[in-house]
Design a protein around this motif. Structure first.
Motif, short mmCIF file in Angstrom:
data_model
loop_
_atom_site.label_atom_id
_atom_site.label_comp_id
_atom_site.label_asym_id
_atom_site.label_seq_id
_atom_site.Cartn_x
_atom_site.Cartn_y
_atom_site.Cartn_z
N LEU A 1 39.28 49.78 39.18
CA LEU A 1 40.65 49.98 39.94
C LEU A 1 41.88 50.47 38.87
CD1 LEU A 1 40.60 47.09 42.39
CD2 LEU A 1 39.84 49.45 42.82
N ALA A 2 41.97 50.16 37.86
CA ALA A 2 43.02 50.30 36.99
C ALA A 2 42.74 51.83 36.48
CB ALA A 2 43.01 49.60 35.49
N ALA A 3 41.71 52.43 36.54
CA ALA A 3 41.27 54.00 36.28
C ALA A 3 42.07 54.75 37.10
CB ALA A 3 39.89 53.99 35.91
N VAL A 4 41.89 54.17 38.24
CA VAL A 4 42.12 55.01 39.58
C VAL A 4 43.85 55.00 39.83
CG1 VAL A 4 42.14 55.26 42.09
CG2 VAL A 4 40.04 54.91 40.85
N ALA B 1 51.55 50.17 28.50
CA ALA B 1 51.37 48.82 28.04
C ALA B 1 50.13 48.18 27.75
CB ALA B 1 51.92 48.11 29.42
N ILE B 2 49.05 48.94 28.10
CA ILE B 2 47.85 48.70 27.96
C ILE B 2 47.48 49.05 26.43
CG2 ILE B 2 45.33 49.30 28.28
CD1 ILE B 2 45.90 49.57 31.11
N ASP C 1 43.66 39.31 22.87
CA ASP C 1 42.64 40.13 23.71
C ASP C 1 42.68 39.80 25.10
OD1 ASP C 1 39.63 41.18 24.02
OD2 ASP C 1 39.69 39.02 25.15
N MET C 2 43.26 38.65 25.32
CA MET C 2 43.61 38.19 26.76
C MET C 2 44.76 38.90 27.34
SD MET C 2 42.57 34.04 27.13
CE MET C 2 42.88 34.25 28.85
N ALA C 3 45.87 39.04 26.53
CA ALA C 3 46.95 39.91 26.73
C ALA C 3 46.52 41.10 27.11
CB ALA C 3 47.86 39.90 25.76
N LEU C 4 45.70 41.82 26.38
CA LEU C 4 45.09 43.34 26.72
C LEU C 4 44.36 43.14 28.12
CD1 LEU C 4 44.32 46.23 26.28
CD2 LEU C 4 42.44 45.45 24.66
N HIS C 5 43.59 42.54 28.32
CA HIS C 5 42.57 42.41 29.51
C HIS C 5 43.58 42.26 30.89
CE1 HIS C 5 38.69 42.95 27.85
NE2 HIS C 5 39.02 42.20 26.91
N ARG C 6 44.65 41.32 30.55
CA ARG C 6 45.67 40.68 31.50
C ARG C 6 46.41 42.00 31.92
NH1 ARG C 6 49.20 40.42 34.83
NH2 ARG C 6 50.27 38.54 35.59
N ALA C 7 46.76 42.88 30.87
CA ALA C 7 47.34 44.33 31.26
C ALA C 7 46.55 44.98 32.08
CB ALA C 7 47.70 44.89 29.87
N ILE C 8 45.20 45.13 31.86
CA ILE C 8 44.32 45.97 32.69
C ILE C 8 44.24 45.48 34.01
CG2 ILE C 8 41.85 46.78 32.81
CD1 ILE C 8 41.50 46.69 29.80
N HIS D 1 37.07 48.43 23.04
CA HIS D 1 37.92 47.82 23.86
C HIS D 1 38.47 49.56 24.03
CE1 HIS D 1 37.18 44.06 23.49
NE2 HIS D 1 37.93 43.75 24.56
N GLN D 2 38.77 50.27 22.94
CA GLN D 2 39.42 51.64 22.81
C GLN D 2 38.62 52.60 23.88
OE1 GLN D 2 42.54 52.40 21.43
NE2 GLN D 2 42.10 53.84 22.92
N ARG D 3 37.45 52.45 23.93
CA ARG D 3 36.63 53.30 24.74
C ARG D 3 36.86 52.77 26.38
NH1 ARG D 3 30.58 53.21 23.75
NH2 ARG D 3 30.34 54.85 25.16
N ILE D 4 37.16 51.62 26.60
CA ILE D 4 37.50 51.23 27.79
C ILE D 4 38.86 51.73 28.30
CG2 ILE D 4 37.99 49.19 29.39
CD1 ILE D 4 35.98 47.65 27.61
N ILE D 5 39.83 51.60 27.45
CA ILE D 5 41.22 52.36 27.56
C ILE D 5 41.02 53.84 27.84
CG2 ILE D 5 43.46 52.64 26.57
CD1 ILE D 5 42.78 49.80 25.18
N ASP D 6 40.12 54.46 26.90
CA ASP D 6 40.35 55.76 26.94
C ASP D 6 39.73 56.25 28.54
OD1 ASP D 6 41.09 56.26 24.40
OD2 ASP D 6 39.00 56.55 23.68
N ALA D 7 38.70 55.60 29.19
CA ALA D 7 38.18 55.83 30.32
C ALA D 7 39.17 55.46 31.49
CB ALA D 7 36.84 55.04 30.71
N ILE D 8 39.91 54.43 31.18
CA ILE D 8 41.16 54.22 32.15
C ILE D 8 42.07 55.35 31.99
CG2 ILE D 8 43.24 52.58 32.60
CD1 ILE D 8 41.18 50.29 31.76
N ALA D 9 42.37 55.86 30.90
CA ALA D 9 43.25 56.84 30.96
C ALA D 9 42.88 58.11 31.57
CB ALA D 9 43.95 57.16 29.20
N ALA D 10 41.75 58.35 31.29
CA ALA D 10 40.99 59.61 31.95
C ALA D 10 40.56 59.35 33.41
CB ALA D 10 39.75 59.74 31.02
N HIS D 11 41.29 58.30 33.99
CA HIS D 11 40.85 58.05 35.43
C HIS D 11 39.31 58.09 35.89
CE1 HIS D 11 45.28 58.40 36.53
NE2 HIS D 11 45.08 59.31 36.09
N ASP D 12 38.49 57.50 34.79
CA ASP D 12 36.97 57.64 34.92
C ASP D 12 36.72 56.26 35.43
OD1 ASP D 12 34.25 57.54 34.51
OD2 ASP D 12 34.25 58.74 32.80
#
Length: 221
Positions: free
Chosen positions: A107-110, A119-120, A141-148, A191-202
């Motif tokens: 959902l975050a990716a969208v 923030a992420i 780590d929890m702060a990152l996942h909370r941001a997502i 974690h960076q790959r997860i963020i990249d996917a969110i950034a790319a709307h994937d």
């Protein structure tokens, strides 16, 4: 026929009704008999039955619908959430995280906004900077996942994440101490790959990467 003999009668009546619900006498969504039927069955007055129903309604088992009657809304009393969390083992916590965070990542990716993506990224940088001590690393780590999760724009997912956050923190600290390692380059890359996917709307990749990462945390894996 169940008859009640000791005080307090209302609590006993509530327990007796709950036992009958647990035994399957009334199904989920079924209407209970009226007070004039239940009262003689339990050997109490109608006012006692009303109080017993009120108690079970307060515990989420029954619901009174104006003009319709009393209906079964749960087949047992829901256990206190805090007690459930205290007993949850590491794998149970990880599975709960999977249920929440995989969908949240998709959902975050969208739905994420540019501000939320920044923030992420900030949370990821803070996570990278806290590799030395276990507790600091888990908190970052929890702060990152909370941001997502926040970027998913689903208040229920956020509420669930926050609800078991203290137990999740404890479980992750226990797990990392057990394994004797944390904060590796490979872990940070995932974690960076997860963020990249969110950034790319994937959304598909964000969900798949989150699930794959969290599964590696299960002790039974």
């Amino acid at each position: 026929m169940t008859r009640l003999r000791r005080e307090p009668l209302a609590e006993q009546a509530a327990d007796a009704l709950l036992a009958r619900i647990r035994a399957g006498e009334w199904a989920l969504g079924q209407k209970l008999p009226g007070e004039t039927t239940l009262a003689p069955q339990l050997g109490v007055g109608r006012s006692t039955i009303r109080e017993a129903i009120r108690q079970l309604a307060g515990r989420g088992v029954l619901a009174t619908r104006q003009g319709s009657g009393v209906f079964v809304t749960a087949l047992d009393v829901t256990e206190d959430w805090a007690q459930v969390l205290l007993r949850a083992d590491i794998d149970a916590v990880v599975e709960a995280r999977i249920a929440v965070e995989v969908e949240a990542s998709a959902l975050a990716a969208v739905r994420r906004t540019p501000a939320e993506l920044r923030a992420i990224h900030r949370a990821a940088a803070a996570r990278d900077a806290h590799r030395d001590d276990v507790e600091g690393h888990v908190d970052a780590d929890m702060a990152l996942h909370r941001a997502i999760v926040a970027a998913a724009h689903n208040p229920l997912l956020t509420e669930l994440f926050d609800g078991f956050a203290p137990r999740s923190r404890q479980a992750m600290i226990e797990l990392l101490r057990l394994r004797g390692t944390h904060g590796s380059d490979a872990d940070q890359l995932v974690h960076q790959r997860i963020i990249d996917a969110i950034a790319a709307h994937d959304a598909e990749s964000a969900a798949a990467l989150s699930r794959s990462h969290l599964l590696t945390l299960k002790t039974s894996a």
